[in-house]
Design a protein around this motif. Structure first.
Motif, PDB file in Angstrom:
ATOM      1  N   GLY A  53       0.816  -1.209   0.000  1.00 28.53           N
ATOM      2  CA  GLY A  53       0.000   0.000   0.000  1.00 28.53           C
ATOM      3  C   GLY A  53       0.846   1.253   0.000  1.00 28.53           C
ATOM      4  N   GLY A  54       0.435   2.246  -0.776  1.00 25.17           N
ATOM      5  CA  GLY A  54       1.157   3.503  -0.855  1.00 25.17           C
ATOM      6  C   GLY A  54       2.259   3.520  -1.896  1.00 25.17           C
ATOM      7  N   ILE A  55       2.499   2.386  -2.534  1.00 22.54           N
ATOM      8  CA  ILE A  55       3.534   2.289  -3.559  1.00 22.54           C
ATOM      9  C   ILE A  55       3.138   3.145  -4.766  1.00 22.54           C
ATOM     10  CG2 ILE A  55       2.518   0.291  -4.751  1.00 22.54           C
ATOM     11  CD1 ILE A  55       5.359  -0.882  -4.990  1.00 22.54           C
ATOM     12  N   ASP A  56       4.119   3.611  -5.510  1.00 21.81           N
ATOM     13  CA  ASP A  56       3.812   4.386  -6.708  1.00 21.81           C
ATOM     14  C   ASP A  56       3.562   3.433  -7.889  1.00 21.81           C
ATOM     15  OD1 ASP A  56       6.464   4.473  -8.621  1.00 21.81           O
ATOM     16  OD2 ASP A  56       6.973   4.258  -6.500  1.00 21.81           O
ATOM     17  N   GLN A  57       2.932   3.970  -8.906  1.00 18.63           N
ATOM     18  CA  GLN A  57       2.505   3.195 -10.069  1.00 18.63           C
ATOM     19  C   GLN A  57       3.676   2.523 -10.798  1.00 18.63           C
ATOM     20  OE1 GLN A  57      -0.903   5.105 -12.076  1.00 18.63           O
ATOM     21  NE2 GLN A  57       0.500   5.213 -13.797  1.00 18.63           N
ATOM     22  N   VAL A  58       4.773   3.227 -10.962  1.00 23.42           N
ATOM     23  CA  VAL A  58       5.946   2.677 -11.660  1.00 23.42           C
ATOM     24  C   VAL A  58       6.514   1.495 -10.875  1.00 23.42           C
ATOM     25  CG1 VAL A  58       8.307   3.174 -12.410  1.00 23.42           C
ATOM     26  CG2 VAL A  58       6.489   4.833 -12.844  1.00 23.42           C
ATOM     27  N   SER A  59       6.615   1.647  -9.560  1.00 17.94           N
ATOM     28  CA  SER A  59       7.149   0.563  -8.727  1.00 17.94           C
ATOM     29  C   SER A  59       6.209  -0.634  -8.697  1.00 17.94           C
ATOM     30  CB  SER A  59       7.414   1.062  -7.305  1.00 17.94           C
ATOM     31  OG  SER A  59       8.384   2.084  -7.318  1.00 17.94           O
ATOM     32  N   ILE A  89       1.752  12.334  -4.933  1.00 21.76           N
ATOM     33  CA  ILE A  89       2.808  12.296  -3.919  1.00 21.76           C
ATOM     34  C   ILE A  89       3.368  13.720  -3.810  1.00 21.76           C
ATOM     35  CG2 ILE A  89       5.092  11.363  -3.332  1.00 21.76           C
ATOM     36  CD1 ILE A  89       4.299   8.805  -4.894  1.00 21.76           C
ATOM     37  N   PRO A  90       3.256  14.342  -2.636  1.00 28.22           N
ATOM     38  CA  PRO A  90       3.667  15.754  -2.495  1.00 28.22           C
ATOM     39  C   PRO A  90       5.116  16.014  -2.915  1.00 28.22           C
ATOM     40  CG  PRO A  90       2.461  15.036  -0.550  1.00 28.22           C
ATOM     41  CD  PRO A  90       2.695  13.819  -1.400  1.00 28.22           C
ATOM     42  N   THR A  91       6.016  15.073  -2.673  1.00 28.94           N
ATOM     43  CA  THR A  91       7.431  15.285  -2.998  1.00 28.94           C
ATOM     44  C   THR A  91       7.731  15.070  -4.480  1.00 28.94           C
ATOM     45  OG1 THR A  91       7.922  12.994  -2.418  1.00 28.94           O
ATOM     46  CG2 THR A  91       8.227  14.672  -0.687  1.00 28.94           C
ATOM     47  N   ASN A  92       6.804  14.455  -5.209  1.00 31.13           N
ATOM     48  CA  ASN A  92       6.988  14.240  -6.647  1.00 31.13           C
ATOM     49  C   ASN A  92       5.609  14.277  -7.293  1.00 31.13           C
ATOM     50  OD1 ASN A  92       7.440  13.391  -9.257  1.00 31.13           O
ATOM     51  ND2 ASN A  92       8.875  11.779  -8.673  1.00 31.13           N
ATOM     52  N   ARG A  93       5.197  15.421  -7.761  1.00 33.02           N
ATOM     53  CA  ARG A  93       3.835  15.626  -8.237  1.00 33.02           C
ATOM     54  C   ARG A  93       3.510  14.810  -9.492  1.00 33.02           C
ATOM     55  NH1 ARG A  93       1.205  18.185  -5.181  1.00 33.02           N
ATOM     56  NH2 ARG A  93      -0.393  19.289  -6.330  1.00 33.02           N
ATOM     57  N   ARG A  94       4.509  14.244 -10.134  1.00 35.88           N
ATOM     58  CA  ARG A  94       4.241  13.390 -11.305  1.00 35.88           C
ATOM     59  C   ARG A  94       3.880  11.971 -10.897  1.00 35.88           C
ATOM     60  NH1 ARG A  94       9.345  14.119 -15.097  1.00 35.88           N
ATOM     61  NH2 ARG A  94       9.782  12.374 -13.737  1.00 35.88           N
ATOM     62  N   GLN A  95       4.205  11.578  -9.674  1.00 37.86           N
ATOM     63  CA  GLN A  95       3.915  10.219  -9.211  1.00 37.86           C
ATOM     64  C   GLN A  95       2.634  10.185  -8.395  1.00 37.86           C
ATOM     65  OE1 GLN A  95       7.499   8.940  -7.147  1.00 37.86           O
ATOM     66  NE2 GLN A  95       8.024   7.655  -8.886  1.00 37.86           N
ATOM     67  N   ARG A  96       2.020   9.013  -8.403  1.00 33.72           N
ATOM     68  CA  ARG A  96       0.795   8.800  -7.636  1.00 33.72           C
ATOM     69  C   ARG A  96       1.010   7.650  -6.666  1.00 33.72           C
ATOM     70  NH1 ARG A  96       0.141  12.859  -9.972  1.00 33.72           N
ATOM     71  NH2 ARG A  96      -1.467  13.483 -11.426  1.00 33.72           N
ATOM     72  N   ALA A  97       0.610   7.860  -5.408  1.00 40.82           N
ATOM     73  CA  ALA A  97       0.627   6.781  -4.411  1.00 40.82           C
ATOM     74  C   ALA A  97      -0.665   5.995  -4.590  1.00 40.82           C
ATOM     75  CB  ALA A  97       0.722   7.356  -3.009  1.00 40.82           C
ATOM     76  N   LEU A  98      -0.563   4.695  -4.622  1.00 38.83           N
ATOM     77  CA  LEU A  98      -1.718   3.832  -4.841  1.00 38.83           C
ATOM     78  C   LEU A  98      -2.145   3.180  -3.530  1.00 38.83           C
ATOM     79  CD1 LEU A  98      -0.403   2.024  -8.046  1.00 38.83           C
ATOM     80  CD2 LEU A  98      -1.824   4.074  -7.926  1.00 38.83           C
ATOM     81  N   THR A  99      -3.434   3.109  -3.331  1.00 39.88           N
ATOM     82  CA  THR A  99      -3.993   2.466  -2.145  1.00 39.88           C
ATOM     83  C   THR A  99      -5.169   1.612  -2.577  1.00 39.88           C
ATOM     84  OG1 THR A  99      -3.430   4.446  -0.872  1.00 39.88           O
ATOM     85  CG2 THR A  99      -4.915   2.870   0.175  1.00 39.88           C
ATOM     86  N   ILE A 100      -5.204   0.386  -2.092  1.00 34.76           N
ATOM     87  CA  ILE A 100      -6.332  -0.492  -2.388  1.00 34.76           C
ATOM     88  C   ILE A 100      -7.540  -0.023  -1.571  1.00 34.76           C
ATOM     89  CG2 ILE A 100      -5.725  -2.215  -0.639  1.00 34.76           C
ATOM     90  CD1 ILE A 100      -6.593  -4.376  -2.699  1.00 34.76           C
ATOM     91  N   THR A 101      -8.705  -0.067  -2.171  1.00 38.40           N
ATOM     92  CA  THR A 101      -9.924   0.341  -1.467  1.00 38.40           C
ATOM     93  C   THR A 101     -10.517  -0.855  -0.726  1.00 38.40           C
ATOM     94  OG1 THR A 101     -11.364  -0.197  -3.331  1.00 38.40           O
ATOM     95  CG2 THR A 101     -10.447   2.054  -3.269  1.00 38.40           C
ATOM     96  N   GLY A 102     -11.506  -0.573   0.105  1.00 37.56           N
ATOM     97  CA  GLY A 102     -12.220  -1.654   0.785  1.00 37.56           C
ATOM     98  C   GLY A 102     -12.851  -2.613  -0.221  1.00 37.56           C
ATOM     99  N   PRO A 158      10.003   1.648  -3.519  1.00 38.58           N
ATOM    100  CA  PRO A 158       9.964   3.028  -4.023  1.00 38.58           C
ATOM    101  C   PRO A 158      11.066   3.889  -3.429  1.00 38.58           C
ATOM    102  CG  PRO A 158       7.767   2.299  -3.404  1.00 38.58           C
ATOM    103  CD  PRO A 158       8.746   1.228  -2.960  1.00 38.58           C
ATOM    104  N   ALA A 159      11.357   3.739  -2.135  1.00 41.60           N
ATOM    105  CA  ALA A 159      12.403   4.550  -1.495  1.00 41.60           C
ATOM    106  C   ALA A 159      13.756   4.258  -2.121  1.00 41.60           C
ATOM    107  CB  ALA A 159      12.433   4.286  -0.001  1.00 41.60           C
TER     108      ALA A 159
END
Length: 164
Positions: A53-59, A89-102, A158-159
């Motif tokens: 959870g929270g991983i970016d799309q590329v990763s 992602i605030p530190t990289n506006r081109r990336q998106r953090a992904l989260t699975i929904t319920g 990602p880190a």
């Protein structure tokens, strides 16, 4: 030419042809057992997201062995289905953090029995010992040839990716 190698005049002597046929069979059984809510690639991406959870799309694409353009399309479809959310992602506006929904978590939970049936059906022609051997050899084949892929599997977090 080594004695053990033939002229490879039959397609069924080519490992790639047999792997392609095995993939076709696997996909057919996938839809039989898992339904049509997700494609096999969507299932793989969502299953990996569940534990990252929270991983970016590329990763996420990298750990799923999927090229980034396909990964972007898959994530967009999963978002449309309400199975994941994408947040800037605030530190990289081109990336998106992904989260699975319920709903995504519930769907994966609901698909566990189907995935178990899929595995049993696919491996059914083999004895228990052959199943273990097949899985070990298939895993070795994939791992040892990983870098030959157009989308090599990555275990990079990602880190680590941002640092390196």
């Amino acid at each position: 030419m080594p004695e053990t190698e033939s002229q490879l005049t039959s397609l069924f002597e080519h490992p790639g042809h047999l792997l392609r046929r095995a993939q076709q069979i696997s996909v057919s059984i996938f839809y039989d057992e898992m339904g049509s809510e997700l494609t096999p690639v969507q299932y793989a991406m969502l299953r990996n997201l569940e534990s990252h959870g929270g991983i970016d799309q590329v990763s996420l694409s990298a750990i799923s062995g999927i090229d980034t353009s396909t990964g972007a399309t898959v994530c967009a479809r999963l978002e449309e289905k309400g199975l994941l959310t994408r947040t800037v992602i605030p530190t990289n506006r081109r990336q998106r953090a992904l989260t699975i929904t319920g709903a995504g978590e519930q769907l994966l939970s609901d698909l566990i029995p189907g995935s178990q049936r899929l595995r049993r059906r696919l491996l059914a022609p083999l004895t228990s010992a052959e199943q273990l051997q097949f899985m070990a050899l298939l895993t070795k084949l994939v791992q040892e040839n990983n870098e030959q892929s157009r989308a090599p599997l990555s275990s990079v977090s990602p880190a680590t990716r941002e640092e390196g």
